[in-house]
Design an enzyme around this catalytic site. Structure first.
Site, mmCIF file in Angstrom:
data_model
loop_
_atom_site.group_PDB
_atom_site.id
_atom_site.type_symbol
_atom_site.label_atom_id
_atom_site.label_comp_id
_atom_site.label_asym_id
_atom_site.label_seq_id
_atom_site.Cartn_x
_atom_site.Cartn_y
_atom_site.Cartn_z
ATOM 1 N N CYS A 1 0.833 -1.205 0.000
ATOM 2 C CA CYS A 1 0.000 0.000 0.000
ATOM 3 C C CYS A 1 0.868 1.255 0.000
ATOM 4 C CB CYS A 1 -0.947 -0.003 1.188
ATOM 5 S SG CYS A 1 -0.135 -0.173 2.791
ATOM 6 N N HIS B 1 -1.170 1.411 7.453
ATOM 7 C CA HIS B 1 -1.726 1.338 6.106
ATOM 8 C C HIS B 1 -1.625 2.700 5.433
ATOM 9 C CE1 HIS B 1 -4.139 -0.077 2.809
ATOM 10 N NE2 HIS B 1 -5.096 0.805 3.039
#
Length: 982
Positions: free
Chosen positions: A297, A891
């Site tokens: 990510c 994330h």
């Protein structure tokens, strides 16, 4: 097991020391060892010079290798996340591991943590131990709900995985099988290269692999490939890009003939398999997600920000990069990074896909930057820095870089020096990246000795802005009071980040009411004092996972008094063999500190020790109270006259037992490592029953109960003749000679318990019990927010260089801790701002989650520019990279403004959704992309050729020709539209 003499320990030390220097070789196996166990072993063998005095001390004997501190799940043997080499674990080659196991064994039921050495990099190869394996989910085509998880090395091949799956699902050898890579909801990819490794195939953490076997009719359930077509006729297969089919169709027939197990086209390093979601073809250009390849990510976020940087994307979509590819630049990547990035951008802006899989680009990045080759979480900003530099070198218009002799300012005007610096820069660096992202700042260094001033102008590609550091941190500690009836209490204290142990004691004092000078702070690990801290030691050495115990004492440890503080360990005796009379011991329970008079009898010391443990040591006499606990009168123990508040008067008979001697408990004195050692004195030995005496002053009226046996014996360890004198006459008098007895984890009093007596009288559950203070549930209040201008001001604030990074003064001819100041001189068309949220130190990793308030539009940078002719400097936000979570994990996502419709969108891996401006400013914002307003047009693209020609003048502050005509009229209007950040 080697508990032996000094020679054996020296051999261990020398052999392991040599093996730690073993070079990494691809394919070799190395083993992880918990750093805490390894540090204990180093003490035991005297590995470092400061450990020599403990060499061979049985009380620092490390015991079996214990890696439980590294494991998240002991059943699956999976590792905790974000472990750091040398901080959390030590790596040893196979030979070293085998030696340690032969000497110490491994804790029962624990499996070795073995890892392979893998090779990374394309041009510069380097090896690394693959600490974290790739976890794959395995299932059968006929039953995808039955998922089995296994971990593999990146060096393992597809063939090895297939064999493992055949074993797991009991597939007969005669059955033909083939493997599929399944991701997203209904996307499949054939894995038809058995010799490819997991790394080559681009398989990532959590990837699902499906094994398919032919049915009874000899057909593949997922369908077969028509010979007349190069397109798979599978209703369940995603649409494959035409480029991948054309590249692989020619190999199709030959592949079938070579291996009937794999009937689909082969592929070149999985390069061109990019899939769109079935049934979706007409997407808005740029609104294309990126599949997560397993912790990628960070890469997806960076790509989305760059993809939505209009001038850069237009440059690639218009194929301008093809004329500027620099294949011969030794600092570049032979144009591979630029070509791979261009291919990805074209797919994302084609309008054909709702998401694509950037595996080809990821592979290219990993080839040239091995740090990004795995599938572990990385820093988005670090990848951005690599991409901008890599694209620059691949597209550098300078084919042969000239040698430039750098000059110091030497008092020349800033404008002259800045112009010279920029011209020198573009003589060696001239690319689309320089055109769009490069600016210039001024650096001023002043020598503190000779006042020499050094001024340089340096280019930058992005601004890394510091955030005001957290000045405090929260620590959880346990307070052990002098009152032996009081359970330890857990507190949460707020302490300065850059503070010392005294600060911790002061904070704890405000909650507990105990004076700071009456506290001793310790770190307890594995039933021993790992450290006993001095008051001036830094708090940075205390890590989050440390068990910190603070002991209340009746004296100030630094004062000369008639009392001393002694660390006490608990040991359980055991016999090595049934026929041997030689005993060993193992530590148990929690160690503690006790304050005793400098002159004390052995009996009185025994009584004080037993009273200190009365909360969890049961009664030793059948006539004791019915509750079975040792009689402790709180009035006496708290308000008494003795050390630790314990009354000095007491009958030894109450502290002894009528338990009969047996063979297992006759030997009450444990031999030291060296029988002639002067560092360990044994107290309460075999003749104690005959000499349980105390002083004349304190023993009046007391009966001597020599027939009763004590619960434990004790030994002084690492206390020499200068520390203690033990007079073994009728009085058995102990005299602590030093005025200030050293207090550290190396010198202690060990209480040796017979196993039967320990089992009967020592309540381990009660010993471990503790209470919680209300502060544990307290959440510190954080500052609401700060403005972006505060970060910029901090960036331009004068600072003194640290001792670890001094400046070499050409005048003094020495390195000096000079003062340094940075100032902004010129800004690029696209300004990238990196908010430095992560901080690192030897002992600590931290993330600053402060909310930074930044403008969405009209960011006026004129306040921070020292160049009077800098030109336009108002910016609008175009993209933001976000990071959610803590250090080493979390994330990444991105907000970006589409250049075609001018709307904001949220990019979360393969998902793309609309966003509002109210969502953009958050604590997660990590990297900001701003575009200068004068470069924005209806399409978001500005004439780059103009920027190339006028780049030098823009950087040095000279106005453009077109600017000269309109500056007077437009500057006032533009400045009115800007929202100043001051």
């Amino acid at each position: 097991m080697a508990e032996g003499g000094v020679v054996d320990l020296e051999t261990q030390r020398s052999e392991v020391s040599a093996l730690l220097k073993t070079p990494l070789r691809r394919g070799d196996t190395w083993y992880l060892i918990d750093s805490r166990w390894f540090k204990q072993w180093k003490k035991y063998v005297g590995f470092d010079s400061w450990d020599k005095y403990q060499m061979g001390d049985q009380n620092v004997y490390p015991g079996p290798i214990d890696n439980s501190g590294l494991l998240k799940d002991t059943d699956t043997q999976s590792l905790k996340e974000h472990l750091i080499d040398e901080l959390d674990y030590i790596l040893l080659p196979t030979e070293g591991w085998n030696k340690l196991v032969s000497w110490y064994s491994v804790v029962e039921s624990q499996q070795p943590i073995a890892r392979k050495v893998v090779e990374q990099g394309m041009f510069v190869k380097h090896c690394k131990v693959e600490v974290y394996l790739t976890e794959l989910k395995l299932c059968e085509n006929g039953n995808m709900n039955n998922v089995v998880t296994r971990r593999f090395s990146k060096a393992d091949t597809i063939d090895m995985i297939e064999k493992e799956m055949r074993t797991i699902f009991s597939i007969p050898d005669e059955k033909e099988t083939r493997l599929w890579n399944k991701y997203m909801s209904n996307t499949f990819e054939p894995l038809n290269k058995p010799e490819s490794t997991i790394q080559d195939a681009g398989l990532y953490q959590g990837q699902m692999l499906v094994i398919e076997q032919k049915n009874q009719e000899g057909q593949w359930p997922r369908g077969s490939m028509p010979k007349s077509s190069g397109i798979p006729n599978f209703s369940t297969l995603p649409k494959i890009s035409p480029s991948s089919l054309s590249n692989n169709y020619n190999n199709f027939n030959s592949r079938i003939m070579k291996n009937s197990n794999y009937c689909l086209p082969s592929y070149a390093a999985y390069k061109n398999y990019e899939y769109s979601e079935p049934g979706r073809h007409n997407e808005q250009p740029g609104l294309c997600g990126l599949s997560n390849l397993g912790n990628t990510c960070f890469m997806n976020s960076a790509i989305q920000c760059l993809s939505n940087t209009p001038p850069l994307t237009e440059y690639f979509l218009n194929d301008k990069y093809q004329d500027e590819l620099n294949m011969d630049n030794p600092l570049g990547m032979r144009g591979e990074i630029a070509k791979s990035y261009a291919e990805l951008i074209k797919q994302m802006w084609s309008g054909k896909y709702s998401y694509v899989t950037p595996r080809a680009f990821k592979t290219q990045v990993g080839r040239f930057a091995p740090q990004f080759s795995g599938y572990q979480q990385q820093d988005c900003q670090e990848l951005l820095a690599f991409l901008l530099d890599g694209l620059h070198e691949d597209l550098n218009r300078i084919r042969k870089k000239p040698y430039i002799q750098l000059k110091d300012a030497d008092g020349r005007p800033d404008k002259v020096v800045a112009e010279e610096a920029w011209e020198n820069h573009i003589k060696r660096n001239d690319s689309i990246i320089v055109d769009i992202f490069h600016g210039l700042f001024k650096s001023t260094l002043v020598c503190p000795e000779c006042s020499k001033i050094s001024v340089t102008f340096d280019p930058f590609c992005y601004l890394t802005l510091p955030l005001p550091m957290k000045k405090e941190r929260a620590l959880e500690v346990y307070l052990v009071r002098m009152d032996p009836l009081a359970k330890p209490m857990q507190y949460k204290v707020i302490v300065p980040k850059i503070g010392n142990i005294m600060d911790l004691c002061t904070a704890l004092s405000s909650l507990s009411g105990i004076a700071p000078e009456k506290m001793v702070v310790t770190d307890i690990y594995n039933h021993r004092f790992h450290r006993i801290f001095a008051m001036d030691e830094n708090l940075s050495s205390i890590m989050e996972r440390d068990d910190i115990y603070v002991f209340e004492t009746s004296i100030n440890r630094t004062e000369d008094t008639e009392q001393v503080i002694i660390p006490v360990y608990l040991r359980e005796k055991f016999r090595h063999t049934s026929y041997s009379h030689h005993h060993g011991s193992t530590l148990f329970g929690q160690p503690f500190l006790i304050t005793v008079p400098r002159n004390i009898t052995e009996d009185k010391l025994y009584n004080l020790l037993l009273l200190r443990m009365c909360r969890y040591v049961k009664a030793t006499n059948d006539t004791e109270e019915n509750d079975g606990s040792l009689h402790c009168n709180k009035e006496h123990t708290v308000n008494g006259n003795g050390p630790n508040g314990i009354h000095e008067e007491g009958s030894p008979s109450e502290m002894e037992t009528d338990e009969p001697d047996d063979e297992s408990s006759q030997d009450q004195e444990l031999p030291s490592e060296n029988e002639n050692s002067q560092s360990e004195d044994s107290v309460g030995g075999d003749n104690d029953s005959e000499n349980g005496l105390c002083t004349e002053d304190t023993c009046k009226g007391q009966s001597v109960t020599g027939q009763k046996k004590r619960l434990f014996t004790f030994q002084f360890s690492n206390l020499g003749s200068s520390d203690i004198t033990y007079i073994k006459d009728d009085t058995k008098y102990i005299r602590f000679d030093e005025r200030q007895l050293r207090l550290d984890e190396r010198s202690y009093l060990a209480l040796d318990w017979d196993p039967k007596l320990k089992k009967k009288f020592f309540d381990e559950n009660a010993a471990e019990d503790f209470e919680k203070h209300e502060s544990v549930d307290f959440t510190p209040q954080k500052k609401a927010f700060m403005k972006l201008k505060d970060c910029i001001e901090l960036f331009t604030t004068k600072e003194k260089l640290g001792a670890e990074d001094p400046w070499y003064c050409p005048n003094c001819k020495e390195h000096q801790q000079a003062t340094k100041k940075l100032d902004l001189w010129s800004l690029p068309p696209v300004l990238v701002v990196h908010l430095k949220r992560f901080s690192y130190s030897r002992y600590m990793r931290d993330k600053l989650d402060t909310l930074v308030d930044f403008p969405i539009s009209d960011l006026d940078m004129s306040t921070f520019l020292i160049n009077p002719n800098a030109g336009p400097c108002c910016y609008n936000l175009i993209a933001v990279s976000n990071h959610y979570g803590g250090m080493g994990g979390g994330h990444y996502t991105a907000f970006a403004k589409n250049k075609d419709d001018g709307k904001w969108y949220y990019f979360d891996d393969s998902s793309v959704s609309t966003a509002s401006e109210e969502q953009i400013v958050s604590k997660a914002a990590y990297v900001l992309f701003y575009q200068r307003q004068d470069t924005i047009t209806g399409t978001g693209f500005f004439p780059l050729d103009k920027e190339v020609k006028q780049g030098a003048s823009a950087a040095t502050g000279a106005p453009h020709e077109s600017d000269e005509e309109s500056n007077e009229d437009e500057n006032d209007i533009e400045n009115e539209n800007c929202m100043h950040t001051n």
